[in-house]
Design an enzyme around this catalytic site. Structure first.
Site, PDB file in Angstrom:
ATOM      1  N   SER A  98       0.809  -1.227   0.000  1.00 11.87           N
ATOM      2  CA  SER A  98       0.000   0.000   0.000  1.00 11.87           C
ATOM      3  C   SER A  98       0.842   1.277   0.000  1.00 11.87           C
ATOM      4  O   SER A  98       0.485   2.233  -0.710  1.00 11.87           O
ATOM      5  CB  SER A  98      -0.970  -0.001   1.183  1.00 11.87           C
ATOM      6  OG  SER A  98      -1.958  -0.984   0.972  1.00 11.87           O
ATOM      7  N   THR A 134      -6.100  -3.618   8.286  1.00 10.33           N
ATOM      8  CA  THR A 134      -6.073  -5.011   7.832  1.00 10.33           C
ATOM      9  C   THR A 134      -6.073  -5.951   9.030  1.00 10.33           C
ATOM     10  O   THR A 134      -6.252  -5.515  10.178  1.00 10.33           O
ATOM     11  CB  THR A 134      -4.895  -5.252   6.845  1.00 10.33           C
ATOM     12  OG1 THR A 134      -5.038  -6.567   6.302  1.00 10.33           O
ATOM     13  CG2 THR A 134      -3.533  -5.108   7.503  1.00 10.33           C
ATOM     14  N   LYS A 193      -9.955  -5.403  11.498  1.00  9.77           N
ATOM     15  CA  LYS A 193     -11.077  -4.880  10.691  1.00  9.77           C
ATOM     16  C   LYS A 193     -12.405  -4.845  11.454  1.00  9.77           C
ATOM     17  O   LYS A 193     -13.258  -4.014  11.162  1.00  9.77           O
ATOM     18  CB  LYS A 193     -11.245  -5.712   9.415  1.00  9.77           C
ATOM     19  CG  LYS A 193     -10.159  -5.455   8.376  1.00  9.77           C
ATOM     20  CD  LYS A 193     -10.452  -6.228   7.090  1.00  9.77           C
ATOM     21  CE  LYS A 193      -9.339  -6.025   6.074  1.00  9.77           C
ATOM     22  NZ  LYS A 193      -9.619  -6.683   4.789  1.00  9.77           N
ATOM     23  N   ASP A 249     -13.173  -3.081   0.302  1.00  4.75           N
ATOM     24  CA  ASP A 249     -12.900  -4.395  -0.309  1.00  4.75           C
ATOM     25  C   ASP A 249     -14.047  -4.796  -1.246  1.00  4.75           C
ATOM     26  O   ASP A 249     -13.826  -5.431  -2.281  1.00  4.75           O
ATOM     27  CB  ASP A 249     -12.737  -5.477   0.765  1.00  4.75           C
ATOM     28  CG  ASP A 249     -11.401  -5.400   1.474  1.00  4.75           C
ATOM     29  OD1 ASP A 249     -10.428  -4.889   0.882  1.00  4.75           O
ATOM     30  OD2 ASP A 249     -11.318  -5.853   2.644  1.00  4.75           O
ATOM     31  N   GLY A 270     -13.700 -12.696   6.181  1.00  6.58           N
ATOM     32  CA  GLY A 270     -13.767 -11.250   5.973  1.00  6.58           C
ATOM     33  C   GLY A 270     -13.912 -10.873   4.512  1.00  6.58           C
ATOM     34  O   GLY A 270     -14.800 -10.084   4.139  1.00  6.58           O
ATOM     35  N   ALA A 271     -13.062 -11.428   3.660  1.00  7.73           N
ATOM     36  CA  ALA A 271     -13.119 -11.080   2.235  1.00  7.73           C
ATOM     37  C   ALA A 271     -14.416 -11.601   1.613  1.00  7.73           C
ATOM     38  O   ALA A 271     -15.050 -10.909   0.806  1.00  7.73           O
ATOM     39  CB  ALA A 271     -11.905 -11.652   1.503  1.00  7.73           C
ATOM     40  N   ARG A 310     -16.171 -23.945   3.346  1.00  6.69           N
ATOM     41  CA  ARG A 310     -15.789 -25.214   3.987  1.00  6.69           C
ATOM     42  C   ARG A 310     -16.686 -25.477   5.200  1.00  6.69           C
ATOM     43  O   ARG A 310     -17.251 -26.547   5.335  1.00  6.69           O
ATOM     44  CB  ARG A 310     -14.316 -25.137   4.408  1.00  6.69           C
ATOM     45  CG  ARG A 310     -13.834 -26.345   5.156  1.00  6.69           C
ATOM     46  CD  ARG A 310     -12.369 -26.225   5.486  1.00  6.69           C
ATOM     47  NE  ARG A 310     -12.070 -25.087   6.375  1.00  6.69           N
ATOM     48  CZ  ARG A 310     -10.880 -24.795   6.844  1.00  6.69           C
ATOM     49  NH1 ARG A 310      -9.841 -25.542   6.506  1.00  6.69           N
ATOM     50  NH2 ARG A 310     -10.697 -23.758   7.642  1.00  6.69           N
ATOM     51  N   THR A 311     -16.823 -24.473   6.069  1.00  3.73           N
ATOM     52  CA  THR A 311     -17.733 -24.589   7.221  1.00  3.73           C
ATOM     53  C   THR A 311     -19.099 -24.100   6.747  1.00  3.73           C
ATOM     54  O   THR A 311     -19.350 -22.900   6.653  1.00  3.73           O
ATOM     55  CB  THR A 311     -17.234 -23.721   8.404  1.00  3.73           C
ATOM     56  OG1 THR A 311     -15.851 -24.020   8.625  1.00  3.73           O
ATOM     57  CG2 THR A 311     -18.041 -23.968   9.660  1.00  3.73           C
ATOM     58  N   GLY A 333      -5.726 -11.092  -8.037  1.00  2.00           N
ATOM     59  CA  GLY A 333      -6.048 -10.411  -6.778  1.00  2.00           C
ATOM     60  C   GLY A 333      -5.437  -9.033  -6.643  1.00  2.00           C
ATOM     61  O   GLY A 333      -5.897  -8.230  -5.828  1.00  2.00           O
TER      62      GLY A 333
HETATM   63  P1  NAP Z   1     -10.461 -15.192   6.755  1.00  2.00           P
HETATM   64  O1  NAP Z   1     -11.443 -14.210   7.300  1.00  2.00           O
HETATM   65  O2  NAP Z   1      -9.508 -15.871   7.676  1.00  2.00           O
HETATM   66  O3  NAP Z   1     -11.313 -16.308   5.975  1.00  2.00           O
HETATM   67  C1  NAP Z   1     -10.679 -17.433   5.445  1.00  2.00           C
HETATM   68  C2  NAP Z   1     -11.632 -18.202   4.526  1.00  2.00           C
HETATM   69  O4  NAP Z   1     -10.875 -19.246   3.894  1.00  2.00           O
HETATM   70  C3  NAP Z   1     -12.794 -18.889   5.249  1.00  2.00           C
HETATM   71  O5  NAP Z   1     -13.909 -18.900   4.411  1.00  2.00           O
HETATM   72  C4  NAP Z   1     -12.244 -20.300   5.453  1.00  2.00           C
HETATM   73  O6  NAP Z   1     -13.234 -21.288   5.593  1.00  2.00           O
HETATM   74  C5  NAP Z   1     -11.505 -20.498   4.150  1.00  2.00           C
HETATM   75  N1  NAP Z   1     -10.485 -21.536   4.237  1.00  2.00           N
HETATM   76  C6  NAP Z   1      -9.329 -21.491   4.941  1.00  2.00           C
HETATM   77  N2  NAP Z   1      -8.638 -22.647   4.755  1.00  2.00           N
HETATM   78  C7  NAP Z   1      -9.382 -23.424   3.928  1.00  2.00           C
HETATM   79  C8  NAP Z   1      -9.203 -24.719   3.372  1.00  2.00           C
HETATM   80  N3  NAP Z   1      -8.113 -25.447   3.631  1.00  2.00           N
HETATM   81  N4  NAP Z   1     -10.159 -25.192   2.537  1.00  2.00           N
HETATM   82  C9  NAP Z   1     -11.269 -24.450   2.256  1.00  2.00           C
HETATM   83  N5  NAP Z   1     -11.485 -23.221   2.750  1.00  2.00           N
HETATM   84  C10 NAP Z   1     -10.560 -22.712   3.587  1.00  2.00           C
HETATM   85  O7  NAP Z   1      -9.545 -14.536   5.631  1.00  2.00           O
HETATM   86  P2  NAP Z   1      -9.907 -13.249   4.731  1.00  2.00           P
HETATM   87  O8  NAP Z   1      -9.486 -12.027   5.441  1.00  2.00           O
HETATM   88  O9  NAP Z   1     -11.322 -13.390   4.297  1.00  2.00           O
HETATM   89  O10 NAP Z   1      -8.911 -13.435   3.492  1.00  2.00           O
HETATM   90  C11 NAP Z   1      -9.131 -14.445   2.511  1.00  2.00           C
HETATM   91  C12 NAP Z   1      -8.159 -14.225   1.359  1.00  2.00           C
HETATM   92  O11 NAP Z   1      -8.512 -13.034   0.676  1.00  2.00           O
HETATM   93  C13 NAP Z   1      -6.700 -14.050   1.800  1.00  2.00           C
HETATM   94  O12 NAP Z   1      -5.871 -14.746   0.877  1.00  2.00           O
HETATM   95  C14 NAP Z   1      -6.477 -12.557   1.691  1.00  2.00           C
HETATM   96  O13 NAP Z   1      -5.124 -12.226   1.416  1.00  2.00           O
HETATM   97  C15 NAP Z   1      -7.362 -12.228   0.507  1.00  2.00           C
HETATM   98  N6  NAP Z   1      -7.774 -10.824   0.442  1.00  2.00           N
HETATM   99  C16 NAP Z   1      -7.426 -10.133  -0.665  1.00  2.00           C
HETATM  100  C17 NAP Z   1      -7.828  -8.817  -0.806  1.00  2.00           C
HETATM  101  C18 NAP Z   1      -7.432  -8.077  -2.046  1.00  2.00           C
HETATM  102  O14 NAP Z   1      -7.593  -6.846  -2.074  1.00  2.00           O
HETATM  103  N7  NAP Z   1      -6.972  -8.753  -3.080  1.00  2.00           N
HETATM  104  C19 NAP Z   1      -8.579  -8.171   0.204  1.00  2.00           C
HETATM  105  C20 NAP Z   1      -8.942  -8.934   1.340  1.00  2.00           C
HETATM  106  C21 NAP Z   1      -8.522 -10.254   1.454  1.00  2.00           C
HETATM  107  P3  NAP Z   1     -13.816 -21.678   7.066  1.00  2.00           P
HETATM  108  O15 NAP Z   1     -14.851 -20.645   7.371  1.00  2.00           O
HETATM  109  O16 NAP Z   1     -14.362 -23.041   6.885  1.00  2.00           O
HETATM  110  O17 NAP Z   1     -12.643 -21.624   8.029  1.00  2.00           O
END
Ligand code: NAP
Length: 267
Positions: A16, A61, A65, A100, A126-127, A147-148, A232
């Site tokens: 950023s 981040t 959040k 986002d 979150g995403a 997954r859940t 992404g």
């Molecule tokens: P988070 O809140 O921790 O959520 C993680 C998600 O991934 C949950 O839905 C979780 O499922 C799932 N997951 C984790 N391990 C898994 C597995 N082995 N198999 C299937 N599903 C699995 O994370 P987040 O903040 O949403 O971020 C998610 C991704 O988005 C990250 O890679 C982050 O870097 C990216 N992101 C990118 C941007 C961008 O601007 N490009 C912005 C925000 C986030 P469960 O609910 O079952 O645990």
């Protein structure tokens, strides 16, 4: 000079600062963008401290959040998503936004994708929450697969025109969909995809929120299937562009910010 910044823990090697500072330089805005790493429980305290220090704007981040909600007045979208990633200190209390959601929709629209019909969002963290609200508000019906599965159902109850599913239903869901977004962490720093390759097809536009690596296995397999692919970094760019525009009131120099972001990704 205006000070903008990012709070996270860890903030690590954030892209950023170069992205925003390239924008300030291009528009002749006297500002800096710095990173802060408060202790993990002190998100709200960090926002109050930033207000005292006359910081102009903060991005937020992981893991802050949700925590910062108690220190800001969230706009309607951020309140519905339940998470803030952008704070504007021009108001008292500061205003909390979630860019986002717009990051995902602008990234898709920038690639010529029409946001109508059916979308599949994989992930309900979150995403996933931000993307599901963003696509639904843009007019799509949204199938959320997680997954859940209970989390997918709970989120679908909050998002307009949404349904909740397990990952085992992805094949059926994708058959009728025009947009797929991966909002899980699957594929981050690993060669795995959350979606079976044989469920991908040429009428899909696929956005992967994961940007490390920039070409994930999902995007590779989507391109092989003839789909439109959006990496992404486009979502990262447009969440930053949206924050920049809210803070400065100026149209962001998107190409300059994109070039700075891509240069950072190549390092
Ligand atoms: P988070 O809140 O921790 O959520 C993680 C998600 O991934 C949950 O839905 C979780 O499922 C799932 N997951 C984790 N391990 C898994 C597995 N082995 N198999 C299937 N599903 C699995 O994370 P987040 O903040 O949403 O971020 C998610 C991704 O988005 C990250 O890679 C982050 O870097 C990216 N992101 C990118 C941007 C961008 O601007 N490009 C912005 C925000 C986030 P469960 O609910 O079952 O645990």
């Amino acid at each position: 000079m205006d000070v903008y910044g990012l709070i996270g823990n860890p903030v690590g090697h954030s892209l950023s600062p170069p992205m925003h500072e390239a924008g300030y330089e291009e528009l002749g805005i006297d500002a800096r963008y710095v990173t802060f790493e408060p202790p993990a429980d002190d998100g709200a305290k960090a926002v109050e401290a930033a207000a005292t220090l006359d910081v102009a704007g903060l991005n937020v981040t992981v893991p802050f959040k949700q925590d910062v909600l108690e220190a800001v007045a969230p706009d309607d979208l951020a309140a519905r998503i339940g998470a803030v990633n952008t704070i504007d200190f021009a108001t008292d209390p500061p205003t909390g936004y979630n860019t986002d959601a717009v990051g995902a929709t602008r990234a898709l629209e920038d690639h010529g994708v029409t946001l109508s019909g059916e979308a599949v969002v994989v992930g309900a963290g979150g995403a996933g929450r931000a993307v599901a609200f963003g696509l639904a508000d843009a007019g799509m019906s949204v199938a959320i697969a997680n997954r859940t599965v209970e989390k997918a159902h709970a989120l679908a109850d909050e998002v307009p025109n949404a349904t909740g599913h397990g990952l085992d239903e992805l094949g059926d869901l994708l058959a009728d969909a025009s947009v797929l977004v991966n909002a899980t962490t699957v594929g981050m720093k690993e060669d795995r995809s959350p979606v079976p390759a044989d469920a991908l097809h040429g009428d899909l536009a696929v956005l992967d929120a994961v940007y490390d690596p920039i070409e994930t296995r999902l995007l590779r397999e989507a391109a092989d299937a003839g789909a439109t692919t959006v990496d992404g970094a486009w979502m990262l760019l447009y969440q930053g562009v949206e924050a920049f525009e809210r803070w400065t009131g100026e149209s962001a120099p998107v190409e300059t910010m994109n070039a700075a972001l891509r240069a950072g990704l190549d390092e």
